[in-house]
Design an enzyme around this catalytic site. Structure first.
Site, PDB file in Angstrom:
ATOM      1  N   ASP A  33       0.741  -0.817   0.018  1.00 40.86           N
ATOM      2  CA  ASP A  33       0.067   0.025  -0.151  1.00 40.86           C
ATOM      3  C   ASP A  33       0.950   1.295   0.176  1.00 40.86           C
ATOM      4  OD1 ASP A  33      -3.193   0.609   1.294  1.00 40.86           O
ATOM      5  OD2 ASP A  33      -1.877   2.092   1.276  1.00 40.86           O
ATOM      6  N   GLN A  88      -4.976  -7.424  18.484  1.00 41.98           N
ATOM      7  CA  GLN A  88      -5.898  -8.820  18.433  1.00 41.98           C
ATOM      8  C   GLN A  88      -6.114  -8.900  20.046  1.00 41.98           C
ATOM      9  OE1 GLN A  88      -4.657 -12.267  16.023  1.00 41.98           O
ATOM     10  NE2 GLN A  88      -6.226 -13.406  17.111  1.00 41.98           N
ATOM     11  N   HIS A  94     -10.291 -14.977  13.875  1.00 43.91           N
ATOM     12  CA  HIS A  94     -11.490 -14.215  13.509  1.00 43.91           C
ATOM     13  C   HIS A  94     -11.456 -13.230  12.618  1.00 43.91           C
ATOM     14  CE1 HIS A  94     -10.142 -11.731  16.896  1.00 43.91           C
ATOM     15  NE2 HIS A  94     -10.541 -10.989  16.570  1.00 43.91           N
ATOM     16  N   HIS A  96     -13.211  -9.724  11.002  1.00 47.62           N
ATOM     17  CA  HIS A  96     -14.269  -8.960  11.118  1.00 47.62           C
ATOM     18  C   HIS A  96     -15.106  -8.425   9.956  1.00 47.62           C
ATOM     19  CE1 HIS A  96     -13.208  -7.272  15.336  1.00 47.62           C
ATOM     20  NE2 HIS A  96     -12.047  -7.774  15.096  1.00 47.62           N
TER      21      HIS A  96
END
Ligand code: ZN
Length: 132
Positions: A33, A88, A94, A96
């Site tokens: 990025d 975290q 997990h 989101h």
């Protein structure tokens, strides 16, 4: 298609626009990025155009997570980035899925945990479940 002709990520994914590429295969290009949240912040770009997660085809979707894991492992090894320090709080994998709404908040990267009553949670859950 128009959407693809005008899509900067399509052009980057296909190599028409140069990028700092950390990984490429026949389905994906992974780039750094230009405005990183942290050193090594990468984008996994499918070479096929999908507007968002809801539109991914099953084949591409099945390949994204293993690729993310592979890139993440390389980041841990190559950049020495952390696990727990990443914010975290529960060390059980997990993902989101955070819906965005007109009117904000504009920035969810550093979100302030909100509050929701049991009734609000139930109402939102029912609205989602009703569409599954
Ligand atoms: Zn595109």
């Amino acid at each position: 298609k128009m959407a693809e002709d005008n899509c900067i990520f399509c052009k980057i994914a296909r190599g028409v626009i140069p990028s700092t590429t950390v990984y490429e295969d026949e389905d994906f290009r992974v780039i750094l990025d230009l405005g990183p949240a942290s050193k090594g912040h990468s984008l996994i770009l499918p070479k096929k155009h999908f507007a968002n997660v809801c539109e991914l085809d099953a084949e591409t979707a099945a390949k994204v997570l293993p690729l993310g894991a592979k890139i993440g492992a390389a980041m841990k090894k190559g950049l020495g980035c952390a696990g727990e320090a990443a914010g975290q709080t529960v060390m059980h994998f997990h993902m989101h899925v955070i819906p965005r709404y007109e009117g904000g908040p504009a920035n969810i990267a550093n979100w302030v945990p909100g509050t929701a009553s049991a009734e609000e949670l139930t109402e939102a859950a029912e609205k989602i479940k009703g569409c599954l």
